[in-house]
Design a protein around this motif. Structure first.
Motif, PDB file in Angstrom:
ATOM      1  N   GLY A  39       0.776  -1.222   0.000  1.00  0.00           N
ATOM      2  CA  GLY A  39       0.000   0.000   0.000  1.00  0.00           C
ATOM      3  C   GLY A  39       0.813   1.281   0.000  1.00  0.00           C
ATOM      4  O   GLY A  39       0.257   2.361   0.009  1.00  0.00           O
ATOM      5  N   PHE A  40       2.138   1.177   0.020  1.00  0.00           N
ATOM      6  CA  PHE A  40       2.947   2.387   0.055  1.00  0.00           C
ATOM      7  C   PHE A  40       4.009   2.319  -1.015  1.00  0.00           C
ATOM      8  O   PHE A  40       4.588   1.273  -1.271  1.00  0.00           O
ATOM      9  CB  PHE A  40       3.593   2.567   1.432  1.00  0.00           C
ATOM     10  N   GLY A  41       4.259   3.466  -1.642  1.00  0.00           N
ATOM     11  CA  GLY A  41       5.229   3.529  -2.720  1.00  0.00           C
ATOM     12  C   GLY A  41       6.659   3.377  -2.235  1.00  0.00           C
ATOM     13  O   GLY A  41       6.945   3.354  -1.052  1.00  0.00           O
ATOM     14  N   PHE A  42       7.551   3.305  -3.197  1.00  0.00           N
ATOM     15  CA  PHE A  42       8.971   3.146  -2.926  1.00  0.00           C
ATOM     16  C   PHE A  42       9.586   4.490  -2.570  1.00  0.00           C
ATOM     17  O   PHE A  42       9.218   5.524  -3.127  1.00  0.00           O
ATOM     18  CB  PHE A  42       9.667   2.560  -4.162  1.00  0.00           C
ATOM     19  N   LEU A  43      10.528   4.462  -1.654  1.00  0.00           N
ATOM     20  CA  LEU A  43      11.289   5.654  -1.292  1.00  0.00           C
ATOM     21  C   LEU A  43      12.712   5.195  -1.036  1.00  0.00           C
ATOM     22  O   LEU A  43      12.937   4.243  -0.286  1.00  0.00           O
ATOM     23  CB  LEU A  43      10.689   6.292  -0.035  1.00  0.00           C
ATOM     24  N   ASP A  44      13.685   5.846  -1.671  1.00  0.00           N
ATOM     25  CA  ASP A  44      15.064   5.402  -1.505  1.00  0.00           C
ATOM     26  C   ASP A  44      15.559   5.698  -0.082  1.00  0.00           C
ATOM     27  O   ASP A  44      14.967   6.483   0.654  1.00  0.00           O
ATOM     28  CB  ASP A  44      15.971   6.040  -2.558  1.00  0.00           C
ATOM     29  N   HIS A  45      16.666   5.056   0.278  1.00  0.00           N
ATOM     30  CA  HIS A  45      17.192   5.119   1.645  1.00  0.00           C
ATOM     31  C   HIS A  45      17.486   6.556   2.085  1.00  0.00           C
ATOM     32  O   HIS A  45      17.162   6.957   3.190  1.00  0.00           O
ATOM     33  CB  HIS A  45      18.448   4.252   1.748  1.00  0.00           C
ATOM     34  N   THR A  59      11.208  19.564  12.208  1.00  0.00           N
ATOM     35  CA  THR A  59      11.692  20.697  11.432  1.00  0.00           C
ATOM     36  C   THR A  59      10.593  21.263  10.542  1.00  0.00           C
ATOM     37  O   THR A  59      10.377  22.467  10.500  1.00  0.00           O
ATOM     38  CB  THR A  59      12.895  20.270  10.574  1.00  0.00           C
ATOM     39  N   VAL A  60       9.942  20.399   9.802  1.00  0.00           N
ATOM     40  CA  VAL A  60       8.776  20.762   8.997  1.00  0.00           C
ATOM     41  C   VAL A  60       7.792  19.605   9.117  1.00  0.00           C
ATOM     42  O   VAL A  60       8.165  18.511   9.508  1.00  0.00           O
ATOM     43  CB  VAL A  60       9.114  21.006   7.503  1.00  0.00           C
ATOM     44  N   THR A  61       6.558  19.853   8.769  1.00  0.00           N
ATOM     45  CA  THR A  61       5.562  18.781   8.834  1.00  0.00           C
ATOM     46  C   THR A  61       5.835  17.774   7.717  1.00  0.00           C
ATOM     47  O   THR A  61       6.441  18.103   6.702  1.00  0.00           O
ATOM     48  CB  THR A  61       4.137  19.344   8.677  1.00  0.00           C
ATOM     49  N   LEU A  62       5.382  16.557   7.914  1.00  0.00           N
ATOM     50  CA  LEU A  62       5.554  15.544   6.873  1.00  0.00           C
ATOM     51  C   LEU A  62       4.746  15.893   5.626  1.00  0.00           C
ATOM     52  O   LEU A  62       5.138  15.547   4.514  1.00  0.00           O
ATOM     53  CB  LEU A  62       5.170  14.168   7.392  1.00  0.00           C
ATOM     54  N   THR A  63       3.645  16.577   5.810  1.00  0.00           N
ATOM     55  CA  THR A  63       2.838  16.999   4.660  1.00  0.00           C
ATOM     56  C   THR A  63       3.643  17.954   3.777  1.00  0.00           C
ATOM     57  O   THR A  63       3.674  17.806   2.556  1.00  0.00           O
ATOM     58  CB  THR A  63       1.543  17.676   5.133  1.00  0.00           C
ATOM     59  N   LEU A  64       4.317  18.921   4.404  1.00  0.00           N
ATOM     60  CA  LEU A  64       5.140  19.862   3.644  1.00  0.00           C
ATOM     61  C   LEU A  64       6.345  19.150   3.037  1.00  0.00           C
ATOM     62  O   LEU A  64       6.700  19.392   1.884  1.00  0.00           O
ATOM     63  CB  LEU A  64       5.601  21.016   4.536  1.00  0.00           C
ATOM     64  N   THR A  65       6.964  18.250   3.783  1.00  0.00           N
ATOM     65  CA  THR A  65       8.094  17.480   3.251  1.00  0.00           C
ATOM     66  C   THR A  65       7.663  16.691   2.022  1.00  0.00           C
ATOM     67  O   THR A  65       8.380  16.650   1.019  1.00  0.00           O
ATOM     68  CB  THR A  65       8.651  16.519   4.321  1.00  0.00           C
ATOM     69  N   ALA A  66       6.499  16.078   2.091  1.00  0.00           N
ATOM     70  CA  ALA A  66       5.988  15.307   0.952  1.00  0.00           C
ATOM     71  C   ALA A  66       5.789  16.208  -0.262  1.00  0.00           C
ATOM     72  O   ALA A  66       6.124  15.829  -1.386  1.00  0.00           O
ATOM     73  CB  ALA A  66       4.681  14.617   1.332  1.00  0.00           C
ATOM     74  N   ARG A  67       5.255  17.405  -0.044  1.00  0.00           N
ATOM     75  CA  ARG A  67       5.074  18.344  -1.157  1.00  0.00           C
ATOM     76  C   ARG A  67       6.412  18.739  -1.764  1.00  0.00           C
ATOM     77  O   ARG A  67       6.562  18.828  -2.977  1.00  0.00           O
ATOM     78  CB  ARG A  67       4.339  19.595  -0.686  1.00  0.00           C
ATOM     79  N   LEU A  68       7.405  18.996  -0.900  1.00  0.00           N
ATOM     80  CA  LEU A  68       8.719  19.408  -1.395  1.00  0.00           C
ATOM     81  C   LEU A  68       9.413  18.287  -2.169  1.00  0.00           C
ATOM     82  O   LEU A  68      10.137  18.551  -3.126  1.00  0.00           O
ATOM     83  CB  LEU A  68       9.608  19.854  -0.234  1.00  0.00           C
ATOM     84  N   LEU A  69       9.194  17.039  -1.755  1.00  0.00           N
ATOM     85  CA  LEU A  69       9.822  15.900  -2.426  1.00  0.00           C
ATOM     86  C   LEU A  69       8.979  15.344  -3.564  1.00  0.00           C
ATOM     87  O   LEU A  69       9.408  14.436  -4.275  1.00  0.00           O
ATOM     88  CB  LEU A  69      10.100  14.777  -1.411  1.00  0.00           C
ATOM     89  N   GLY A  70       7.761  15.859  -3.715  1.00  0.00           N
ATOM     90  CA  GLY A  70       6.887  15.381  -4.784  1.00  0.00           C
ATOM     91  C   GLY A  70       6.374  13.974  -4.527  1.00  0.00           C
ATOM     92  O   GLY A  70       6.202  13.190  -5.456  1.00  0.00           O
ATOM     93  N   ASP A  72       3.707  11.294  -1.969  1.00  0.00           N
ATOM     94  CA  ASP A  72       2.463  11.237  -1.222  1.00  0.00           C
ATOM     95  C   ASP A  72       2.779  11.308   0.271  1.00  0.00           C
ATOM     96  O   ASP A  72       3.736  10.698   0.737  1.00  0.00           O
ATOM     97  CB  ASP A  72       1.746   9.922  -1.555  1.00  0.00           C
ATOM     98  N   ARG A  73       1.986  12.034   1.029  1.00  0.00           N
ATOM     99  CA  ARG A  73       2.231  12.206   2.456  1.00  0.00           C
ATOM    100  C   ARG A  73       2.184  10.879   3.204  1.00  0.00           C
ATOM    101  O   ARG A  73       2.985  10.626   4.099  1.00  0.00           O
ATOM    102  CB  ARG A  73       1.218  13.175   3.060  1.00  0.00           C
ATOM    103  N   TYR A  78       4.816   6.663   6.305  1.00  0.00           N
ATOM    104  CA  TYR A  78       5.069   5.236   6.500  1.00  0.00           C
ATOM    105  C   TYR A  78       6.569   4.959   6.569  1.00  0.00           C
ATOM    106  O   TYR A  78       7.057   4.312   7.494  1.00  0.00           O
ATOM    107  CB  TYR A  78       4.432   4.444   5.347  1.00  0.00           C
ATOM    108  N   HIS A  79       7.305   5.469   5.594  1.00  0.00           N
ATOM    109  CA  HIS A  79       8.737   5.204   5.546  1.00  0.00           C
ATOM    110  C   HIS A  79       9.496   5.939   6.649  1.00  0.00           C
ATOM    111  O   HIS A  79      10.475   5.412   7.184  1.00  0.00           O
ATOM    112  CB  HIS A  79       9.303   5.548   4.170  1.00  0.00           C
ATOM    113  N   ALA A  80       9.065   7.140   7.008  1.00  0.00           N
ATOM    114  CA  ALA A  80       9.733   7.878   8.090  1.00  0.00           C
ATOM    115  C   ALA A  80       9.597   7.133   9.404  1.00  0.00           C
ATOM    116  O   ALA A  80      10.566   6.992  10.160  1.00  0.00           O
ATOM    117  CB  ALA A  80       9.143   9.280   8.215  1.00  0.00           C
ATOM    118  N   HIS A  81       8.412   6.625   9.690  1.00  0.00           N
ATOM    119  CA  HIS A  81       8.197   5.928  10.950  1.00  0.00           C
ATOM    120  C   HIS A  81       8.874   4.555  10.981  1.00  0.00           C
ATOM    121  O   HIS A  81       9.267   4.085  12.036  1.00  0.00           O
ATOM    122  CB  HIS A  81       6.706   5.835  11.266  1.00  0.00           C
TER     123      HIS A  81
END
Length: 130
Positions: A39-45, A59-70, A72-73, A78-81
């Motif tokens: 259910g979750f996409g790939f994200l490199d290490h 530092t910033v919200t995960l929602t904003l981080t997701a937007r900056l990295l292009g 999905d939040r 999922y990968h951060a946790h």
């Protein structure tokens, strides 16, 4: 956290990530894979570690981080946790010190707010009051 320190952190955690990934593969070995969907996409290490560090330090919200990295939040969360426990394996004292800095109480939630924080930080550096 300076870029060089972050690069060292990513390199230090790579063997731990490999061991955990292999353990996860072994755990799933022989299971019926029919209908399996993580259910979750790939994200490199590197981006996983970045998301975990930003989340841990607030530092910033995960929602904003997701937007900056292009991304999905939900994928980023999922990968951060899942990567957060790896941060405990950081052995170098300077990396550990950078990870234990005080958390931000109200992280920027928009790109404009983040730009304001960056501008304030840069003006403090230029004025020498850092």
């Amino acid at each position: 956290m300076p870029r060089e320190l972050f690069d060292r952190l990513v390199e230090e955690l790579e063997p731990c990530r490999r061991v955990l990934a292999e353990a996860e593969r072994e755990k799933r070995k022989g299971l019926n894979r029919r209908g399996y969907n993580p259910g979750f996409g790939f994200l490199d290490h590197r981006h996983r570690v970045l998301a975990a560090v930003l989340n841990r330090r607030n530092t910033v919200t995960l929602t904003l981080t997701a937007r900056l990295l292009g991304r999905d939040r939900n994928t980023l969360s999922y990968h951060a946790h899942r990567t957060m426990p790896l941060l405990a394996f950081a052995a170098a004292p300077d990396i550990t010190a950078a990870l234990t800095q005080p958390r931000r109480t109200h992280p920027p939630r928009t790109i404009d707010a983040l730009q304001d924080v960056i501008a304030d930080y840069e003006s403090n550096i230029k004025s020498g009051s850092s």
